[in-house]
Design a protein around this motif. Structure first.
Motif: not given
Length: 224
Positions: A29-35, A165-169, A173-177, A185-189
């Motif tokens: 699970v990958f995060a795109l972060l920013g203002s 989290q269940a989908l990851k198990k 593969t998840i890209l999340i913004n 922080e709870r779900v992303c690697d």
């Protein structure tokens, strides 16, 4: 699973995504972060080919189907949730027999009860749930979720995080913004922090010893 190299997008002579490069590994699970205005949604739209790139490349693993939940989902207001899923499933070429089996499961997974309620009566949170169910049609291996918890209350957010989290198990593969750093922080690697279209920080969960919020404020330089 997904590789972006030197992505670039220019609107009205302003570079909103500037030579952005990152990769997403299978099963993470990958995060795109920013203002706001950092270029996250524009990046997602280029990945999905919803808008043209002005430079760079996007490569996905061969034959990988993608499910997409947009930041502001819109569905025909006079359809029910079941009818919406049936419509999009038909566009994807999913058989009626498979849809009869799949739609009730997806509605349950998204926390929506089957009913005759029209989409025009859905709350913002219910629309987000329906968008997730729509993204899961056809069992895609790669999911792109743009602000999936927008409009959800605290319990709804928690349920959405449990679903991710269940989908990851299950091997997705998840890209999340998302702007909600505690959820990330709870779900992303891993993830990246963007500022004015550029990558300014590569984040790995638990590696630095600091909270994601601390890192974010340090990198962005305060609220913009």
């Amino acid at each position: 699973m997904l590789k972006c190299r030197d992505l670039r997008k220019i609107y009205q002579k302003k570079c909103v995504v500037d030579n952005l490069s990152f990769s997403v590994k299978e099963g993470e699970v990958f995060a795109l972060l920013g203002s706001n205005g950092a270029g996250k949604t524009t990046t997602i739209k280029m990945i999905l080919e919803l808008i043209p790139k002005d430079g760079g490349t996007v490569k996905r693993a061969h034959g990988v189907q993608v499910g997409y939940s947009p930041e502001t989902p819109y569905f025909h207001p006079f359809l029910t949730g079941r009818e919406v899923l049936g419509f999009y499933g038909g566009l994807q070429g999913i058989s009626k027999e498979d849809l009869r089996r799949e739609i009730p499961e997806l509605l349950k997974r998204a926390g929506l009860e089957e009913s005759n309620t029209k989409v025009k009566h859905y709350s913002k949170g219910m629309l987000q749930r329906l968008a997730l169910a729509q993204a899961l049609l056809g069992d895609p291996k790669l999911l792109i979720l743009d602000e999936p918890t927008a409009g959800l209350d605290a319990m709804g957010r928690l349920e959405m995080m449990h679903t991710i989290q269940a989908l990851k198990k299950e091997g997705k593969t998840i890209l999340i913004n998302s702007h909600i750093l505690n959820d990330i922080e709870r779900v992303c690697d891993r993830g990246i922090i963007m500022k004015k279209g550029r990558l300014i920080y590569e984040w790995e969960n638990g590696k630095s010893g600091k909270s994601l919020e601390e890192i974010f404020v340090e990198q962005i330089g305060g609220i913009e």
